[in-house]
Design a protein around this motif. Structure first.
Motif, PDB file in Angstrom:
ATOM      1  N   ILE A   1      81.249 134.501 -41.026  1.00 41.63           N
ATOM      2  CA  ILE A   1      80.884 133.093 -41.168  1.00 41.63           C
ATOM      3  C   ILE A   1      81.917 132.297 -40.378  1.00 41.63           C
ATOM      4  O   ILE A   1      83.095 132.301 -40.727  1.00 41.63           O
ATOM      5  N   GLU A   2      81.478 131.655 -39.305  1.00 39.71           N
ATOM      6  CA  GLU A   2      82.426 130.872 -38.501  1.00 39.71           C
ATOM      7  C   GLU A   2      82.765 129.591 -39.252  1.00 39.71           C
ATOM      8  O   GLU A   2      83.929 129.259 -39.423  1.00 39.71           O
ATOM      9  N   HIS A   3      81.715 128.875 -39.701  1.00 45.23           N
ATOM     10  CA  HIS A   3      81.951 127.677 -40.518  1.00 45.23           C
ATOM     11  C   HIS A   3      80.706 127.305 -41.303  1.00 45.23           C
ATOM     12  O   HIS A   3      79.612 127.806 -41.046  1.00 45.23           O
ATOM     13  N   ILE A   4      80.915 126.422 -42.276  1.00 44.48           N
ATOM     14  CA  ILE A   4      79.808 125.783 -42.995  1.00 44.48           C
ATOM     15  C   ILE A   4      79.870 124.307 -42.645  1.00 44.48           C
ATOM     16  O   ILE A   4      80.920 123.676 -42.797  1.00 44.48           O
ATOM     17  N   GLY A   5      78.770 123.762 -42.152  1.00 46.26           N
ATOM     18  CA  GLY A   5      78.713 122.359 -41.751  1.00 46.26           C
ATOM     19  C   GLY A   5      78.185 121.495 -42.889  1.00 46.26           C
ATOM     20  O   GLY A   5      77.146 121.805 -43.472  1.00 46.26           O
TER      21      GLY A   5
ATOM     22  N   HIS B   1      74.753 121.211 -44.480  1.00 49.54           N
ATOM     23  CA  HIS B   1      73.788 121.025 -43.394  1.00 49.54           C
ATOM     24  C   HIS B   1      73.432 122.333 -42.692  1.00 49.54           C
ATOM     25  O   HIS B   1      72.281 122.577 -42.378  1.00 49.54           O
ATOM     26  N   HIS B   2      74.408 123.177 -42.432  1.00 51.70           N
ATOM     27  CA  HIS B   2      74.121 124.439 -41.740  1.00 51.70           C
ATOM     28  C   HIS B   2      75.208 125.478 -42.002  1.00 51.70           C
ATOM     29  O   HIS B   2      76.307 125.149 -42.455  1.00 51.70           O
ATOM     30  N   ILE B   3      74.862 126.736 -41.708  1.00 56.32           N
ATOM     31  CA  ILE B   3      75.840 127.838 -41.718  1.00 56.32           C
ATOM     32  C   ILE B   3      75.931 128.374 -40.299  1.00 56.32           C
ATOM     33  O   ILE B   3      74.894 128.655 -39.677  1.00 56.32           O
ATOM     34  N   ALA B   4      77.160 128.506 -39.800  1.00 55.38           N
ATOM     35  CA  ALA B   4      77.371 129.059 -38.462  1.00 55.38           C
ATOM     36  C   ALA B   4      77.980 130.447 -38.558  1.00 55.38           C
ATOM     37  O   ALA B   4      78.935 130.662 -39.306  1.00 55.38           O
ATOM     38  N   PHE B   5      77.381 131.384 -37.829  1.00 55.08           N
ATOM     39  CA  PHE B   5      77.865 132.768 -37.801  1.00 55.08           C
ATOM     40  C   PHE B   5      78.413 133.091 -36.413  1.00 55.08           C
ATOM     41  O   PHE B   5      77.835 132.680 -35.400  1.00 55.08           O
ATOM     42  N   THR B   6      79.509 133.828 -36.371  1.00 50.84           N
ATOM     43  CA  THR B   6      80.059 134.280 -35.096  1.00 50.84           C
ATOM     44  C   THR B   6      79.308 135.516 -34.616  1.00 50.84           C
ATOM     45  O   THR B   6      79.095 136.451 -35.394  1.00 50.84           O
ATOM     46  N   VAL B   7      78.902 135.485 -33.365  1.00 48.79           N
ATOM     47  CA  VAL B   7      78.293 136.656 -32.717  1.00 48.79           C
ATOM     48  C   VAL B   7      79.029 136.884 -31.397  1.00 48.79           C
ATOM     49  O   VAL B   7      79.717 135.991 -30.895  1.00 48.79           O
ATOM     50  N   ASP B   8      78.883 138.090 -30.839  1.00 47.18           N
ATOM     51  CA  ASP B   8      79.576 138.382 -29.575  1.00 47.18           C
ATOM     52  C   ASP B   8      78.928 137.654 -28.410  1.00 47.18           C
ATOM     53  O   ASP B   8      79.611 137.218 -27.490  1.00 47.18           O
TER      54      ASP B   8
ATOM     55  N   GLU C   1      73.327 128.467 -37.332  1.00 46.85           N
ATOM     56  CA  GLU C   1      73.925 128.297 -36.005  1.00 46.85           C
ATOM     57  C   GLU C   1      74.559 129.613 -35.581  1.00 46.85           C
ATOM     58  O   GLU C   1      75.190 130.289 -36.395  1.00 46.85           O
ATOM     59  N   LEU C   2      74.361 129.977 -34.332  1.00 46.62           N
ATOM     60  CA  LEU C   2      75.060 131.124 -33.759  1.00 46.62           C
ATOM     61  C   LEU C   2      76.200 130.590 -32.890  1.00 46.62           C
ATOM     62  O   LEU C   2      76.000 129.638 -32.137  1.00 46.62           O
ATOM     63  N   CYS C   3      77.386 131.184 -33.004  1.00 42.41           N
ATOM     64  CA  CYS C   3      78.583 130.700 -32.313  1.00 42.41           C
ATOM     65  C   CYS C   3      79.259 131.818 -31.546  1.00 42.41           C
ATOM     66  O   CYS C   3      79.396 132.921 -32.068  1.00 42.41           O
TER      67      CYS C   3
END
Lengths: 135, 135
Positions: free
Chosen positions: B5-9, B77-84, B128-130
């Motif tokens: 989980i990169e961040h929660i917005g 508002h959203h959940i952002a996940f880290t991907v390669d 969100e993908l980050c």
């Protein structure tokens, strides 16, 4: 102090289809499922890095999650943060003026001791405090 | 695959009061603030373990966050996940039948390359993908 995001709780109508969706979305396998009688929910967990995604499906119309879905629809329900000592944090937050849903820690899913802070105090975000009950 | 989980917005009306609230809630200091012109938002970040909490305040009535708050109120508002590799994931998810908001990665806050998946496909969760743009 908050140590990490323990999990994000997501309210869903059908756990099986949510599990399939998230497996396809994330390419991650399911970690485990659990029935929490006190909350009348079936839950599933996915490990994502150091945190988890928790899907919650109500098992009865009286479940808090059933009421949430009826009012707001499916979606993100709460954020849970790991703390060392839930009781200590509740005392600190109460003194700081936060409105608490639980003033005393209780048993939650995943072998955790938990308590919730009311979203009134936190920009409408339902916040859960979590502590490992095995420690 | 989702790495973490990169961040929660979290959408808020007033960034300053949200920062004060979260500092009191978590006992964590603010990591940084940033203005994202493309989204017409002011954002702040708090580091919580391996992830971040991101508060977003709209800077104009045309901001997607202003419209979100008008419709749903403040909240997650959203959940952002880290991907390669965001582009690779978008291709994979499109083939799997997920509805994408962005079919091509774009620049986001915090030096990230990002793209959003439509909540229609994900139990009403805006995903969100980050990817770090510095890698």
């Amino acid at each position: 102090m908050f140590n990490k995001i323990e999990h994000i709780g997501i309210a869903v109508k059908n756990l099986e289809s949510a599990n399939t969706m998230f497996n396809q979305l994330s390419s991650l396998g399911i970690l485990k499922t659990e029935r929490v009688e006190s909350e009348q929910v079936l839950v599933s967990f996915f490990q994502v890095g150091d945190s988890k995604i928790e899907f919650l499906q109500p098992t009865s119309a009286d479940s808090p999650i059933a009421k949430y879905i009826e009012k707001y629809g499916e979606g993100i329900h709460h954020i849970a943060f790991t703390v060392d000592d839930v009781a200590e944090q509740l005392e600190r937050l109460s003194k700081a003026g936060f409105e608490l849903i639980h003033t005393i820690p209780k048993a939650g899913a995943d072998n955790k001791i938990i308590a919730f802070v009311h979203p009134k105090s936190t920009n409408k975000v339902l916040v859960e405090l979590c502590q490992d009950s095995t420690v």
